[in-house]
Design a protein around this motif. Structure first.
Motif, PDB file in Angstrom:
ATOM      1  N   GLU A 235       0.833  -1.214   0.000  1.00 30.45           N
ATOM      2  CA  GLU A 235       0.000   0.000   0.000  1.00 30.45           C
ATOM      3  C   GLU A 235       0.860   1.253   0.000  1.00 30.45           C
ATOM      4  N   ILE A 236       1.965   1.221   0.735  1.00 30.31           N
ATOM      5  CA  ILE A 236       2.855   2.386   0.761  1.00 30.31           C
ATOM      6  C   ILE A 236       3.548   2.570  -0.578  1.00 30.31           C
ATOM      7  N   ILE A 237       3.950   1.477  -1.211  1.00 29.78           N
ATOM      8  CA  ILE A 237       4.555   1.570  -2.551  1.00 29.78           C
ATOM      9  C   ILE A 237       3.582   2.230  -3.522  1.00 29.78           C
ATOM     10  N   ASP A 238       2.332   1.730  -3.527  1.00 30.71           N
ATOM     11  CA  ASP A 238       1.324   2.297  -4.427  1.00 30.71           C
ATOM     12  C   ASP A 238       1.070   3.769  -4.112  1.00 30.71           C
ATOM     13  N   GLU A 239       1.013   4.109  -2.821  1.00 31.10           N
ATOM     14  CA  GLU A 239       0.766   5.500  -2.435  1.00 31.10           C
ATOM     15  C   GLU A 239       1.899   6.408  -2.890  1.00 31.10           C
ATOM     16  N   MET A 240       3.135   5.938  -2.760  1.00 26.15           N
ATOM     17  CA  MET A 240       4.262   6.753  -3.180  1.00 26.15           C
ATOM     18  C   MET A 240       4.248   6.970  -4.693  1.00 26.15           C
ATOM     19  N   ILE A 241       3.912   5.939  -5.434  1.00 30.03           N
ATOM     20  CA  ILE A 241       3.838   6.065  -6.891  1.00 30.03           C
ATOM     21  C   ILE A 241       2.731   7.034  -7.289  1.00 30.03           C
ATOM     22  N   ILE A 242       1.558   6.908  -6.664  1.00 29.36           N
ATOM     23  CA  ILE A 242       0.437   7.797  -6.975  1.00 29.36           C
ATOM     24  C   ILE A 242       0.793   9.246  -6.642  1.00 29.36           C
ATOM     25  N   ASN A 243       1.395   9.463  -5.483  1.00 29.23           N
ATOM     26  CA  ASN A 243       1.742  10.832  -5.103  1.00 29.23           C
ATOM     27  C   ASN A 243       2.764  11.432  -6.055  1.00 29.23           C
ATOM     28  N   GLU A 244       3.739  10.639  -6.463  1.00 38.40           N
ATOM     29  CA  GLU A 244       4.730  11.148  -7.422  1.00 38.40           C
ATOM     30  C   GLU A 244       4.069  11.432  -8.768  1.00 38.40           C
ATOM     31  N   ALA A 245       3.147  10.563  -9.169  1.00 39.66           N
ATOM     32  CA  ALA A 245       2.418  10.792 -10.419  1.00 39.66           C
ATOM     33  C   ALA A 245       1.622  12.091 -10.355  1.00 39.66           C
ATOM     34  N   LYS A 246       0.977  12.347  -9.219  1.00 42.96           N
ATOM     35  CA  LYS A 246       0.224  13.582  -9.053  1.00 42.96           C
ATOM     36  C   LYS A 246       1.125  14.803  -9.155  1.00 42.96           C
ATOM     37  N   VAL A 247       2.291  14.735  -8.520  1.00 40.87           N
ATOM     38  CA  VAL A 247       3.236  15.858  -8.582  1.00 40.87           C
ATOM     39  C   VAL A 247       3.668  16.113 -10.023  1.00 40.87           C
ATOM     40  N   LEU A 248       4.013  15.049 -10.729  1.00 41.79           N
ATOM     41  CA  LEU A 248       4.474  15.200 -12.108  1.00 41.79           C
ATOM     42  C   LEU A 248       3.362  15.704 -13.030  1.00 41.79           C
ATOM     43  N   LEU A 249       2.154  15.180 -12.849  1.00 36.61           N
ATOM     44  CA  LEU A 249       1.043  15.603 -13.700  1.00 36.61           C
ATOM     45  C   LEU A 249       0.662  17.052 -13.445  1.00 36.61           C
ATOM     46  N   SER A 250       0.625  17.451 -12.182  1.00 35.95           N
ATOM     47  CA  SER A 250       0.179  18.805 -11.862  1.00 35.95           C
ATOM     48  C   SER A 250       1.231  19.857 -12.163  1.00 35.95           C
ATOM     49  N   SER A 251       2.475  19.435 -12.412  1.00 34.90           N
ATOM     50  CA  SER A 251       3.514  20.404 -12.787  1.00 34.90           C
ATOM     51  C   SER A 251       3.358  20.863 -14.232  1.00 34.90           C
ATOM     52  N   HIS A 252       2.633  20.090 -15.054  1.00 32.40           N
ATOM     53  CA  HIS A 252       2.370  20.407 -16.456  1.00 32.40           C
ATOM     54  C   HIS A 252       3.644  20.502 -17.293  1.00 32.40           C
ATOM     55  N   VAL A 253       4.720  19.868 -16.814  1.00 30.39           N
ATOM     56  CA  VAL A 253       5.959  19.823 -17.583  1.00 30.39           C
ATOM     57  C   VAL A 253       5.952  18.603 -18.498  1.00 30.39           C
ATOM     58  N   MET A 254       5.360  17.506 -18.040  1.00 33.21           N
ATOM     59  CA  MET A 254       5.284  16.268 -18.816  1.00 33.21           C
ATOM     60  C   MET A 254       3.840  15.969 -19.195  1.00 33.21           C
ATOM     61  N   ASN A 255       3.661  15.312 -20.337  1.00 28.00           N
ATOM     62  CA  ASN A 255       2.331  14.816 -20.667  1.00 28.00           C
ATOM     63  C   ASN A 255       2.133  13.455 -20.008  1.00 28.00           C
ATOM     64  N   VAL A 256       0.951  12.877 -20.173  1.00 25.19           N
ATOM     65  CA  VAL A 256       0.629  11.626 -19.487  1.00 25.19           C
ATOM     66  C   VAL A 256       1.574  10.508 -19.907  1.00 25.19           C
ATOM     67  N   SER A 257       1.878  10.425 -21.183  1.00 22.67           N
ATOM     68  CA  SER A 257       2.772   9.384 -21.680  1.00 22.67           C
ATOM     69  C   SER A 257       4.165   9.518 -21.069  1.00 22.67           C
TER      70      SER A 257
END
Length: 298
Positions: A235-257
């Motif tokens: 659960e912690i692994i998944d949470e860390m991945i999700i949180n990092e994904a949120k940071v990267l997505l909300s920065s608008h520097v990278m697209n989803v791919s």
């Protein structure tokens, strides 16, 4: 600044190229977005004057009350959870290059103590220390807001900032020695797991990998981690991945791919399903509606 300054505010209102400022809770509250992870972009010293603030820093939940001081370091993964209606706080934020530009050079021990990501982030002041700290921060803020043509404007700010910085160092040095650092075996294993995970979660998402690295079974690791944190290792692994994904997505520097590639998912479709499973929305919709990583509140 860090901890409590969003980029627009920095560019518009800060001195020295947006590398240092003092902000009050009234200025920061409009920037706060709750339960959305973001990465701090510089150092911040937060002094709580009233009420309660609850936020998470690198998966450690912190509850701050009046006269508590909290230190935020650059790159910390933060998430705001609660802020009482009567909460008041004041924060100084600064980038590391600001220290260098001002000719502020701390000795090795001071750098380790104040700027280490492993530092004890929270300590509490007595009444006199609290009054002194708040007075110094307010004094620095007043000087920052002086007209730019004020004689010796930059020198006045520099000396006031140095005074605040060394007050923090003095108080931190005083209180850190009284903070117990001895961990039991379960806490030691959990800490080792979290440290290992933070360095490797993009490349390795299997509990078995971390268990092998720590010379324990997957079942034992998950049981111990759950005893300490309330969550299994998976659960912690998944949470860390999700949180990092949120940071990267909300920065608008990278697209989803690109985010999917950065987090080492086999393809964008698999990443999309994984993200939606935990958040309820697709990565593209989340990216469209979030800007917290661009404008971190601290």
């Amino acid at each position: 600044m860090n901890g409590m300054v969003e980029q627009r505010c920095m560019e518009k209102d800060l001195v020295n190229g947006g590398k240092m400022n003092v902000l009050t809770s009234d200025e920061i509250k409009p920037l706060m977005i709750f339960n959305e992870p973001f990465r701090s972009n510089s150092f911040a010293v937060i002094v709580v004057q009233k009420g309660v603030m609850v936020f998470q820093n690198n998966f450690v939940k912190n509850t701050l009350r009046a006269k508590d001081v909290y230190l935020v370091t650059p790159g910390s993964l933060c998430e705001l959870h609660e802020l009482s209606a009567d909460a008041e706080f004041i924060s100084v934020g600064f980038k590391k290059e600001y220290l260098k530009e001002q000719g502020i050079f701390l000795n090795g021990a001071e750098i380790v103590h104040l700027f280490s990501s492993d530092l004890v982030h929270k300590f509490s002041l007595n009444d006199d220390e609290f009054d002194e700290m708040v007075f110094s921060l307010r004094s620095l803020k007043r000087k920052i807001n002086l007209p730019a043509h004020t004689p010796h404007f930059k020198d006045v700010i520099r000396h006031s900032f140095i005074s605040v910085l060394y007050e923090v160092l003095i108080f931190y040095s005083k209180y850190r020695v009284f903070i117990p650092v001895k961990l039991n075996r379960q806490e030691e294993l959990t800490t080792s797991f979290l440290n290992l995970l933070s360095d490797n979660f993009r490349q390795e998402k299997r509990v078995q990998h971390y268990a092998k690295e720590l010379f324990v079974t997957s079942r034992h690791l998950s049981q111990v981690v759950k005893q300490v944190t309330g969550k299994t290792a998976g659960e912690i692994i998944d949470e860390m991945i999700i949180n990092e994904a949120k940071v990267l997505l909300s920065s608008h520097v990278m697209n989803v791919s690109q985010v999917a590639d950065e987090l080492k998912f086999s393809d964008q479709s698999f990443f999309g399903k994984f993200f939606k499973k935990y958040t309820g929305v697709s990565p593209s919709i989340y990216r469209l509606n979030s800007t917290v990583a661009i404008n971190p509140p601290f």
